[in-house]
Design an enzyme around this catalytic site. Structure first.
Site, short mmCIF file in Angstrom:
data_model
loop_
_atom_site.label_atom_id
_atom_site.label_comp_id
_atom_site.label_asym_id
_atom_site.label_seq_id
_atom_site.Cartn_x
_atom_site.Cartn_y
_atom_site.Cartn_z
CG HIS A 143 37.14 52.58 39.19
ND1 HIS A 143 37.66 51.32 39.00
CD2 HIS A 143 35.80 52.43 39.05
CE1 HIS A 143 36.69 50.47 38.74
NE2 HIS A 143 35.54 51.12 38.76
CG ASP B 1 40.78 50.41 40.20
OD1 ASP B 1 40.39 51.25 41.06
OD2 ASP B 1 40.11 50.12 39.20
CB SER C 285 33.44 48.96 40.31
OG SER C 285 33.90 48.99 39.00
#
Length: 364
Positions: free
Chosen positions: A102, A133, A216
């Site tokens: 993402h 992911d 992230s």
């Protein structure tokens, strides 16, 4: 597959929008920041919480923290894509960097800056694997001072273990927070909204280390300087309107990171996910009160796991084993602990009649 998000597993991705950096800080101020963590030299005791710790012990712990930071931070980078800012970890000495899918989104070219500073580097996507992911990008070159991280064996991670989260939360590069491993083996689902992949992720490491948008793809590290996970999600509290739940974050375990990254680097794609599937396309169905009530099979792959067990389009799955299935997300979470080849009992409705089938699971 599409479906509803399970409120009890509510999470949000940790990508920081480039266009709203200042707003992100303001909006996240009350809800996205956990209570202050103890400083490294705060009194800590495993024997008696009320007893002071000798100065030498405090200094030893502080030195451990600082050594880990010196060792690992040169392996952490900030990734800039048109859609936002994220983090990454240098995977090998050839310039491969692992991050979240993402973070890269649909982009192919990126600007990368080392956490320790220096000139901006160019990077290009090798491949993304949204189902887990994860993604790998490759730097145009690996400059001096930037080195590959060491990925630890995440199967040895234990609850209570001290960990540090390194990345670029809220765009603040080379940031480090500390906490503990709060739990292991969690299954969580990402939202599809806001650029999330909608993936259901198993065996996640839960941590109290503060992680925020921009973390992230960064590094969750033990005191031995080994990366035990990639911070990916922060929990949200539906009772608070989706605000962040302080001190509850999740990281993809390093074992899965290595499995996916090695395949992408070798073959340009994931050839063996190790993740179980019914091999169907499905959607959530609702009952007369408009409450989620099961998962309808839209189509079943010919010779796939479900088809071989006799399931077909129109069947409504209501349980896997003893786990009730109400949404596509709950189905994914029920399958997450299993491996391809496992045999499970699936309960379903066909024309209102209750049926069961023993399904040998296929692979995503």
């Amino acid at each position: 597959m599409d479906g509803s998000r399970n409120p009890s597993r509510a999470c949000r991705r940790l990508l920081l929008p480039l266009t709203a950096g200042a707003c992100a800080v303001a909006l996240l101020g009350p809800s996205g920041c956990s209570a202050p963590h103890p400083a490294p030299d705060s009194p800590v005791s495993t024997a008696d919480a009320g007893a002071p710790v000798a100065p030498g012990a405090r200094e030893d712990l502080q030195n451990d923290y600082q050594e880990v930071i010196r060792e690992v931070l040169p392996s952490v980078v900030q990734i800039e894509a048109p859609g936002g800012l994220g983090s990454g970890v240098v995977y090998d000495d050839k310039g491969h960097v692992v991050t979240n899918a993402h973070v890269v989104g649909r982009e192919r070219d990126f600007k990368v800056t080392a956490a320790t500073g220096g000139t901006t580097l160019g990077a290009r996507l090798v491949a993304a694997y949204p189902e887990q992911d994860l993604a790998v990008i490759k730097l145009d070159r690996l400059p001096d001072g930037l080195r590959a991280a060491r990925f630890a064996d995440s199967s040895r991670v234990e609850v209570g273990q001290i960990v540090l989260a390194m990345g670029s939360p809220l765009g603040l590069s080379s940031s480090v927070t500390q906490g503990i491993v709060s739990a292991v083996g969690r299954t969580v689902s990402e939202p599809r909204s806001g650029g999330g992949t909608g993936a259901t992720l198993a065996n996640m490491v839960q941590t109290s280390a503060a992680i925020n948008p921009g973390n992230s793809g960064g590094a969750l590290v033990g005191l031995d300087s080994g990366v035990v996970g990639i911070p990916t999600l922060a929990a949200t509290d539906p009772a608070l309107g989706g605000s962040a739940a302080p001190g509850i974050g999740f990281a993809i375990p390093s074992s899965m990171v290595r499995t996916v990254a090695d395949q992408i680097i070798k073959d340009g794609r994931v050839t063996d996910s190790g993740r179980a599937a019914l091999e169907i396309t499905a959607r959530t169905v609702v009952d007369s009160a408009f409450e989620p009530a099961g998962v309808a099979v839209v189509s079943a792959e010919p010779d796939g796991a479900a088809a071989q067990a006799g399931l077909k389009a129109g069947d409504v799955i209501t349980a896997v084993g003893s786990t009730t299935i109400t949404t596509v997300t709950s189905l994914a979470e029920a399958l997450a602990p299993h491996k391809p080849g496992d045999r499970v009992r699936v309960s379903y409705l066909r024309d209102g009649e209750k049926r069961t089938a023993d399904v040998t699971l296929g692979e995503i």
